[in-house]
Design an enzyme around this catalytic site. Structure first.
Site, mmCIF file in Angstrom:
data_model
loop_
_atom_site.group_PDB
_atom_site.id
_atom_site.type_symbol
_atom_site.label_atom_id
_atom_site.label_comp_id
_atom_site.label_asym_id
_atom_site.label_seq_id
_atom_site.Cartn_x
_atom_site.Cartn_y
_atom_site.Cartn_z
ATOM 1 C CD GLU A 182 -2.928 -0.879 2.393
ATOM 2 O OE1 GLU A 182 -3.933 -1.600 2.379
ATOM 3 O OE2 GLU A 182 -2.662 -0.115 3.342
ATOM 4 C CB CYS A 231 -3.127 -6.203 -6.143
ATOM 5 S SG CYS A 231 -4.456 -4.990 -6.096
ATOM 6 C CB CYS A 286 -9.053 -5.796 -7.680
ATOM 7 S SG CYS A 286 -7.481 -5.347 -8.453
ATOM 8 C CD GLU A 342 -4.405 -10.563 -6.497
ATOM 9 O OE1 GLU A 342 -3.770 -9.681 -5.869
ATOM 10 O OE2 GLU A 342 -5.635 -10.682 -6.409
#
Length: 137
Positions: free
Chosen positions: A44, A53, A86, A55
């Site tokens: 983040e 993210c 997402c 992934e």
């Protein structure tokens, strides 16, 4: 490699999550056709749009090391329910890995294996860029 082992690698990667704002830790593990595994966690940033993210971290690591053929992506979080990728990650997975298996794990250890096309049924891709000049990697 069996998918439970791949999920274990995703769970281990989750420990490195840098998620001081959301406290939503995610880990991912990508299995290549050659049997190598690349892991990643979510990272983040205080400007949320700059967050990456798990992934994408795992896939970008694999591609940056020369990998071009993939079998599966496993995703693990601290939630009791499975955490699907997402929309941005679905698109990146489709572009870089294709219609691979996506393994979603739950807090109680259950696995749900889906094809990426089930999660992203009408993907945007290279065929949509017919008039754009492309170079091979």
């Amino acid at each position: 490699m069996n998918y439970r082992t791949l999920v274990s690698r995703a769970r281990a990667a989750k420990r490195h999550s840098h998620s001081p704002y959301s406290r939503f830790r995610v880990g991912a593990a990508v299995l290549t056709s050659s049997g190598k595994v690349y892991t990643g966690c979510n990272i983040e940033n205080s400007s949320y749009g700059l967050t990456v993210c798990a992934e994408r971290t795992a896939l970008f690591k694999a591609v940056s090391e020369g990998e071009t053929s993939f079998v599966a992506v496993a995703i693990a979080s601290d939630e009791k329910d499975a955490t699907p990728p997402c929309g941005a990650c679905r698109q990146v997975i489709m572009d870089l890995a294709g219609d691979v298996d996506v393994i979603l794990s739950t807090g109680n250890g259950a696995l749900n294996v889906l094809k990426l096309a089930d999660l992203l049924p009408l993907p945007f891709g290279g065929k949509n860029l017919k008039n754009v000049r492309r170079t091979k990697r």
